[in-house]
Design a protein around this motif. Structure first.
Motif, PDB file in Angstrom:
ATOM      1  N   ARG A  38       0.833  -1.196   0.000  1.00  0.00           N
ATOM      2  CA  ARG A  38       0.000   0.000   0.000  1.00  0.00           C
ATOM      3  C   ARG A  38       0.868   1.245   0.000  1.00  0.00           C
ATOM      4  NH1 ARG A  38      -2.555  -0.482   6.149  1.00  0.00           N
ATOM      5  NH2 ARG A  38      -0.655   0.111   7.305  1.00  0.00           N
ATOM      6  N   ARG A  45       5.726   3.413  -0.726  1.00  0.00           N
ATOM      7  CA  ARG A  45       4.967   2.164  -0.748  1.00  0.00           C
ATOM      8  C   ARG A  45       5.505   1.220   0.314  1.00  0.00           C
ATOM      9  NH1 ARG A  45       4.761  -0.390  -6.458  1.00  0.00           N
ATOM     10  NH2 ARG A  45       6.949  -0.815  -5.986  1.00  0.00           N
ATOM     11  N   VAL A  93      -3.634   3.595  -1.329  1.00  0.00           N
ATOM     12  CA  VAL A  93      -3.881   2.790  -2.526  1.00  0.00           C
ATOM     13  C   VAL A  93      -3.227   1.433  -2.276  1.00  0.00           C
ATOM     14  CG1 VAL A  93      -3.502   2.529  -4.989  1.00  0.00           C
ATOM     15  CG2 VAL A  93      -3.941   4.803  -4.024  1.00  0.00           C
ATOM     16  N   TYR A  94      -3.983   0.383  -2.470  1.00  0.00           N
ATOM     17  CA  TYR A  94      -3.502  -0.981  -2.222  1.00  0.00           C
ATOM     18  C   TYR A  94      -3.179  -1.652  -3.550  1.00  0.00           C
ATOM     19  CZ  TYR A  94      -4.597  -0.746   2.700  1.00  0.00           C
ATOM     20  OH  TYR A  94      -4.595  -0.411   4.041  1.00  0.00           O
ATOM     21  N   TYR A  95      -1.987  -2.247  -3.591  1.00  0.00           N
ATOM     22  CA  TYR A  95      -1.490  -2.885  -4.800  1.00  0.00           C
ATOM     23  C   TYR A  95      -1.269  -4.371  -4.568  1.00  0.00           C
ATOM     24  CZ  TYR A  95      -0.334   1.890  -6.208  1.00  0.00           C
ATOM     25  OH  TYR A  95      -0.385   3.222  -6.527  1.00  0.00           O
ATOM     26  N   GLY A 118      -3.695  -0.888  -8.681  1.00  0.00           N
ATOM     27  CA  GLY A 118      -4.074  -0.402  -7.355  1.00  0.00           C
ATOM     28  C   GLY A 118      -5.563  -0.132  -7.207  1.00  0.00           C
TER      29      GLY A 118
END
Length: 125
Positions: A38, A45, A93-95, A118
């Motif tokens: 994230r 990140r 933002v989640y990746y 994301g």
């Protein structure tokens, strides 16, 4: 090439839950450790969680341990992140990411090979 598409993000109140999904295409994820990362505004990140090829080995950041659960369904080529007891600090933002591995191994916290675009998670106080 592995294409990764995240979904399931959104706006939730503190204490609530969300389940993120990461759908893979192009190749089977059977040969990949999978991870979630994230990135919050103005921050680098960071690693969140990861899971080995078979799903038997998991790894979590201390900040999410006990609240988040990573899982995978290799038959559906999909990885999940169940997020409970969400806090405003989880806003990011989640990746999703994939790491090719020759065999079963403990998933790493960095150096992944493929990344998704994301999905935004916003936790209101």
């Amino acid at each position: 090439q592995v294409q990764l598409v995240e979904s399931g993000g959104g706006l939730v109140q503190a204490g609530g839950s969300l389940r993120l999904s990461c759908a893979a295409s192009g190749r089977t994820i059977n040969y990949y450790n999978m991870g979630w990362f994230r990135q919050a505004p103005g921050k680098e990140r960071e690693f969140v969680a990861a899971i080995s090829r078979s799903g038997t080995i998991t790894n979590y950041a201390d900040s999410v341990k006990g609240r988040f659960t990573i899982s995978r369904d290799n038959a559906k080529n999909t990885v999940y992140l169940q997020m409970n007891s969400l806090k405003p600090d989880d806003t990011a933002v989640y990746y999703c990411a994939a790491e090719f591995t020759v065999g079963e191994s403990a998933p790493r916290r960095n150096e992944y090979d493929y990344w998704g675009q994301g999905t935004q998670v916003t936790v209101s106080s």
